[in-house]
Write an enzyme that holds these catalytic residues in place. Structure first.
Site, mmCIF file in Angstrom:
data_model
loop_
_atom_site.group_PDB
_atom_site.id
_atom_site.type_symbol
_atom_site.label_atom_id
_atom_site.label_comp_id
_atom_site.label_asym_id
_atom_site.label_seq_id
_atom_site.Cartn_x
_atom_site.Cartn_y
_atom_site.Cartn_z
ATOM 1 N N ASN A 18 14.483 56.942 50.329
ATOM 2 C CA ASN A 18 15.872 56.624 49.806
ATOM 3 C C ASN A 18 16.529 55.912 51.316
ATOM 4 O O ASN A 18 16.672 54.833 51.457
ATOM 5 C CB ASN A 18 16.565 57.573 49.196
ATOM 6 C CG ASN A 18 17.681 57.005 48.396
ATOM 7 O OD1 ASN A 18 18.333 55.914 48.662
ATOM 8 N ND2 ASN A 18 18.471 57.898 47.705
ATOM 9 N N ASP A 19 16.922 56.965 51.889
ATOM 10 C CA ASP A 19 17.965 56.495 53.132
ATOM 11 C C ASP A 19 17.151 55.502 54.207
ATOM 12 O O ASP A 19 17.936 54.857 54.678
ATOM 13 C CB ASP A 19 18.435 57.885 53.868
ATOM 14 C CG ASP A 19 19.046 58.698 53.050
ATOM 15 O OD1 ASP A 19 19.904 58.203 52.000
ATOM 16 O OD2 ASP A 19 19.387 59.919 53.260
ATOM 17 N N VAL A 20 16.018 55.956 54.255
ATOM 18 C CA VAL A 20 15.223 55.052 55.315
ATOM 19 C C VAL A 20 14.990 53.398 54.650
ATOM 20 O O VAL A 20 14.544 52.958 55.575
ATOM 21 C CB VAL A 20 13.993 55.575 55.788
ATOM 22 C CG1 VAL A 20 14.037 56.974 56.208
ATOM 23 C CG2 VAL A 20 12.901 55.623 54.551
ATOM 24 N N VAL A 21 15.583 53.205 53.581
ATOM 25 C CA VAL A 21 15.363 51.918 53.103
ATOM 26 C C VAL A 21 16.841 51.178 52.747
ATOM 27 O O VAL A 21 16.782 50.238 52.066
ATOM 28 C CB VAL A 21 14.337 51.691 52.025
ATOM 29 C CG1 VAL A 21 13.108 52.003 52.366
ATOM 30 C CG2 VAL A 21 14.636 52.625 50.540
ATOM 31 N N ASN A 22 17.765 52.288 53.180
ATOM 32 C CA ASN A 22 18.970 51.636 52.629
ATOM 33 C C ASN A 22 19.807 50.734 53.490
ATOM 34 O O ASN A 22 20.073 50.883 54.575
ATOM 35 C CB ASN A 22 20.024 52.915 52.672
ATOM 36 C CG ASN A 22 21.358 52.780 51.977
ATOM 37 O OD1 ASN A 22 21.826 51.392 51.561
ATOM 38 N ND2 ASN A 22 22.127 53.876 51.627
#
Lengths: 90, 471
Positions: free
Chosen positions: B397-401
């Site tokens: 999630n966060d690493v592709v935000n």
């Protein structure tokens, strides 16, 4: 003079460490950690020496240290091998 | 005693060569074996060189240690690797502190009398000796207790969330000052040394706990790396206590390794080390989820997703820890194998903080027989999206935000991300619409080229494979 020698060893070892570790690819960072963990089990050498120098209390402390460090050495190398076995090319 | 040093040099060379071989997966296993041979040489040389040791006592210690260590190594699941490394760091630190303590006991009378300190045949200054003993005990004990807290957090014995209370930083500062004071007293007042020594042990143990408790969640990889480094520093410090080259060299190598990994983890999150240790980030911030904007989300079935994949030529899979939680590594490999058998190119993009420790995701995927040459890291993968037809986000999630690139108000602003939004279609699998680990909404889900496939990762992938075969 002895002091300087040992400091030289220490500083050179740090430089060597930085040089070789930066070349480890991210894929192998977990085995690097568990493997270097095993290497820090070198404290077992100190633990063996400690069992004989510090009198009775010292020898107890030394034996506990032998147990701890051996866990590190044996567990560390074995689990690293277990992981590295899984890395395969296509 | 002198000739043992020659064998320590041999051991050190083998450690260095072993680590050097870790620079490639092909040679890595041999490298590990080489390092273990080095360790064996160091141990045997010590046992032979130092006369008058109690063989029975040492044999018992080594047998117990070997059994416990081997059990850990055989039983541990790959998802639990961070806990195991954490607890091993603790044992390493603990061993170093114990050795320093035992050695201090052997020299305490000389220190009180003001006689010269003889260590391994080398005469060393009492001030220097006491100072390195104090330092060695401090680092070793801190590593010991800190690692057990880290272990407890990762294993779920203690809350994984940061544990904070008012005055925490003040308390830590006071303990740190008291520690320095006690260490100085150890050096200047040898007569009461044991009292100050116990004080150092107790306070080091406490600060190990209070430093790790406020660190939580996503920051744990940094903590494990740092404790890894400390376990090396502790060994090196004990090497100075014993004037032992073997410990100094091996400890320095491990210390350097841990620092490098710590740095990589911090960069992966765009955080400074000080911010990780003192920032208590990872606490779910109030309001962060309240400001969520309305997004138009396109929810697709696996059947529709299969059709999109069927038309694609190049596919990039971006796994996150959620994939491992769902035990979906094998399912993902089966889907990838099928797509490759249809002549499609499949790659994996691995973010440095995708797992729970450095390189963790790579091990989890290797366990599922995914070839390592398909796993690309952040630097390599981002140039691959220009001509990528579909990227599949699984449990990340966060690493592709994309907010990390432009939204200055986002807690993850500046964090390097995987640029999945640059591919033609982004297929995102999530259980529900809940925000990720850091509690941050992800605008990617609402992008025009994004489609969502809801459900458990493993079930979704199995269904997807079935649908692909049915096409």
């Amino acid at each position: 003079m002895e002091m300087i020698n040992i400091l030289t060893v220490f500083i050179l070892a740090i430089f060597v460490g930085f040089e070789i570790i930066t070349k480890v690819p991210p894929t192998l960072h977990t085995p690097l950690m568990s493997g270097s963990n095993a290497i820090s089990g070198i404290a077992v050498v100190g633990a063996i020496i400690a069992t004989k120098v510090g009198g009775e209390t010292g020898s107890y402390l030394g034996v506990i240290a032998v147990v701890f460090a051996t866990i590190n050495v044996v567990g560390g190398f074995l689990v690293t091998d277990r992981m590295l076995k899984m890395f395969k090319r296509k | 005693m002198i000739y043992a040093n020659i064998f320590y040099v041999v051991a050190a060379v083998l450690f260095i060569l072993g680590l050097k071989k870790l620079s490639h997966p092909k040679t890595a296993r041999g490298g590990n074996t080489l390092a273990s041979v080095g360790m064996l040489i160091a141990i045997v040389a010590t046992l032979i060189a130092y006369g008058g040791i109690d063989w029975k006592l040492i044999a018992i210690g080594m047998i117990i240690g070997s059994i416990i260590g081997a059990l850990f190594a055989i039983k541990v699941q790959m998802t639990q690797m961070p806990q195991m490394v954490a607890i091993f760091n603790g044992f390493g630190g603990g061993a170093s502190a114990l050795v320093a303590a035992a050695d201090l006991l052997s020299n305490i009378q000389n220190l009180i009398n003001g006689s010269p300190i003889l260590v391994s045949g080398i005469e060393i200054h009492p001030t220097f000796y006491s100072a390195v003993v104090a330092f060695s005990i401090f680092v070793g004990t801190l590593t010991f207790t800190g690692s057990f807290i880290a272990f407890g957090k990762l294993q779920g014995f203690i809350s994984g969330q940061p544990i904070v209370f008012t005055g925490q930083k003040v308390l830590n500062a006071l303990i740190a000052i008291a520690l320095v004071g006690l260490a100085v007293m150890m050096v200047i007042d040898p007569v009461n040394m044991i009292t100050f020594f116990i004080g150092v042990v107790v306070l080091s143990a406490i600060i190990g706990i209070t430093l790790v408790l406020p660190i939580g969640g996503a920051d744990m990889p940094v903590v494990i790396s740092l404790l890894n480094s400390y376990s090396g520093v502790a060994a090196a410090a004990t090497g100075f206590v014993l004037m032992n080259n073997g410990l100094i060299i091996a400890g320095s190598l491990v210390g350097a390794s841990g620092i490098i990994l710590t740095n990589i983890m911090c960069k992966g999150m765009n955080r400074s080390l000080a911010n990780v240790i003192f920032g208590a980030v990872g606490l779910v911030q109030e309001g962060a989820s309240g400001t969520q904007q309305q997004m138009n989300i396109k929810s697709y079935s696996t059947e529709e997703a299969a059709m999109i994949l069927d038309a694609a030529e190049k596919i990039i899979i971006v796994p996150g820890y959620g994939l491992a939680v769902a035990q979906a590594q094998h399912a993902v490999r089966e889907v990838a194998d099928y797509l490759q058998s249809k002549g499609k190119k499949v790659l994996y993009g691995i973010h440095p903080v995708a797992g729970r420790m450095p390189g963790h995701m790579n091990v989890l995927l290797a366990e599922a027989n995914i070839p390592y040459d398909q796993l690309l890291d952040l630097d390599q993968i981002n140039s691959e999206f220009e001509d990528c037809d579909v990227s599949i986000i699984l449990g990340a999630n966060d690493v592709v935000n994309p907010a990390a690139r432009h939204d200055k108000s986002s807690p993850i602003y500046g964090m390097p991300i995987i640029d999945v939004d640059k591919s033609k279609t982004v297929l995102i699998n999530k259980r529900t619409m809940n925000p990720g680990f850091a509690g941050i909404a992800n605008e990617l889900f609402g992008f025009d080229n994004s489609i969502m496939v809801f459900g458990d990762a493993k079930q979704m992938l199995q269904q997807l494979l079935k649908d692909l075969k049915d096409l």
